[in-house]
Write an enzyme that holds these catalytic residues in place. Sequence first.
Site, PDB file in Angstrom:
ATOM      1  N   ASP A 210       0.830  -1.198   0.000  1.00 37.56           N
ATOM      2  CA  ASP A 210       0.000   0.000   0.000  1.00 37.56           C
ATOM      3  C   ASP A 210       0.868   1.253   0.000  1.00 37.56           C
ATOM      4  O   ASP A 210       1.882   1.323   0.704  1.00 37.56           O
ATOM      5  CB  ASP A 210      -0.895  -0.013   1.241  1.00 37.56           C
ATOM      6  CG  ASP A 210      -1.792   1.200   1.326  1.00 37.56           C
ATOM      7  OD1 ASP A 210      -2.720   1.298   0.511  1.00 37.56           O
ATOM      8  OD2 ASP A 210      -1.546   2.055   2.204  1.00 37.56           O
ATOM      9  N   GLU A 251      13.425 -15.873  -1.224  1.00 35.12           N
ATOM     10  CA  GLU A 251      13.635 -17.063  -0.387  1.00 35.12           C
ATOM     11  C   GLU A 251      12.405 -17.963  -0.383  1.00 35.12           C
ATOM     12  O   GLU A 251      12.520 -19.186  -0.284  1.00 35.12           O
ATOM     13  CB  GLU A 251      13.942 -16.647   1.053  1.00 35.12           C
ATOM     14  CG  GLU A 251      15.269 -15.966   1.278  1.00 35.12           C
ATOM     15  CD  GLU A 251      15.451 -15.596   2.738  1.00 35.12           C
ATOM     16  OE1 GLU A 251      14.957 -16.353   3.607  1.00 35.12           O
ATOM     17  OE2 GLU A 251      16.064 -14.549   3.012  1.00 35.12           O
TER      18      GLU A 251
END
Length: 540
Positions: A210, A251
Amino acid sequence: MAANRPSEPTANWWRDAAIYQIYVRSFADGDGDGTGDLAGVRARLPYLVELGVDALWFTPWYLSPLADGGYDVADYRTIDPAFGTLAEAEKLIAEARELGIRTIIDIVPNHVSDQHAWFRAALEAGSGSPERDLFHFRKGRGPDGATPPNDWVSEFGGTPWTRLDDGEWYLHLFATQQPDLNWAHPAVRQEHEEVLRFWFERGVSGVRIDSAALLAKDPALPDFAEGDPHPFVDRDELHDIYRAWRAIGDEYGGVFVGEVWLPDAERFARYLRPDELHTAFNFNFLACPWDAGLLRTAIDDTLSEHATVGAPATWVLCNHDVTRTVTRYGRAETGFDFDAKTFGTPTDLALGTRRARAAALLSLALPGAAYLYQGEELGLPEVDIPLDRIQDPMHFRKGGADPGRDGCRVPLPWSAQGPYAGFGADAEPWLPQPADWASYAADLQSDDPDSMLTLYREALRLRREEPGFATTGEPGARELTWLDAAPGVLALSRTEGLLCVVNLAAEAAELPEHTAVLLASGPLDGAGRLPQDTAVWLRA
């Protein structure tokens, strides 16, 4: 239908995914208290599978006082009790994934709620404390400190500063209840990196960021000056933050999409470099008027911006902040601008619906990812909320002149016969539904071959099954080719002989040579001509 969907989408699933935005509070009420919840979403997963989406993007579902619809977060690791529990969220993520649907969550890094533990501690600790260093506290100007520290303007209007009883002011670019974090403080960066890991470990596939361009501030918090670097928009320090986030996402195989409102194409593209965000929202297309030339320019500019960094574009017609598409396209001014929103704007819903159907086929034919806001597939219009029921702080911060964003957040109609149009069984919804809301119900549209829902289902099916709609993402790949067409007509080809033609002219248009009509947004003329405000997918 679920059996035909891949349980493990490819690593590049996000490049051309169809992503459905869920505003939980208004999606479906599972416990009958008038507020949408995770139980309601879980119960509607079969509907979402049949619709044909690849991922769900959830607006904030965290613990929140709801001063700004959940974008005032009190705890990023806790689900708001109105929506359910963390265990339910984990079940929802897992159940959706089993059905071939991934989950994207919202992170709100610019600010927190004034009920967040950090801000409560800062208020208690007082002036000059380490706790206040996590935010932007300043003395006021003038002999008694009664003037705000600078001349900035809040995103919601008015000053973005609030004064405390101890005389200090704190910064909030949005509502008073949303204090801005100090992203120059290492604890702020560490906390958000840990929050990302928390949710990736619970199975989410992506994060929507956001207000992604607002986090970093000029440490001097100077007055705004034309020609100088902006003191809080698109500052260079942001890119180090997002490089660190990208390393964490990599990851877990997670992706990021940024809410980046920037007019400068080169500055915008920087956020999409290979070691930063995967995608960003395309607001130029969303806000573009229903005009062939302007739409083509918006599409070309978008593709050019993204090509420089090898990132896929995103396409969206509406979201939880924006006037719904059928209403916007039915007005004299068909573009979108927050500053232009007013009460009582005349709307031709039949015209807007016809154009929205055509726009759906145009947006879904473009190379890249497509975002669909809940209820767009039902053709829902913007609702005029009674003044005494408006909750959006944007309305109040702007002195009541702006109707706010509640009109696109009205709870969805699921069944024509159920209480509250099937949204929930017992309590009145948190926002009122219009008297005719049940006429848009999903169960009615599901059996109607001419409904908006049927159009979206078929378009998403073809988009998923036709190889020509795939986005390769290869640098320099020719994902779209414009065809010669009459004035007011957009005609484009993808690969594998797929064509999309949209007629925005005043007269019916000749179709290019083709062997089959795959899908049309409305009836074609008997002679095979394309009527005004109609789109068609063809096979050459």
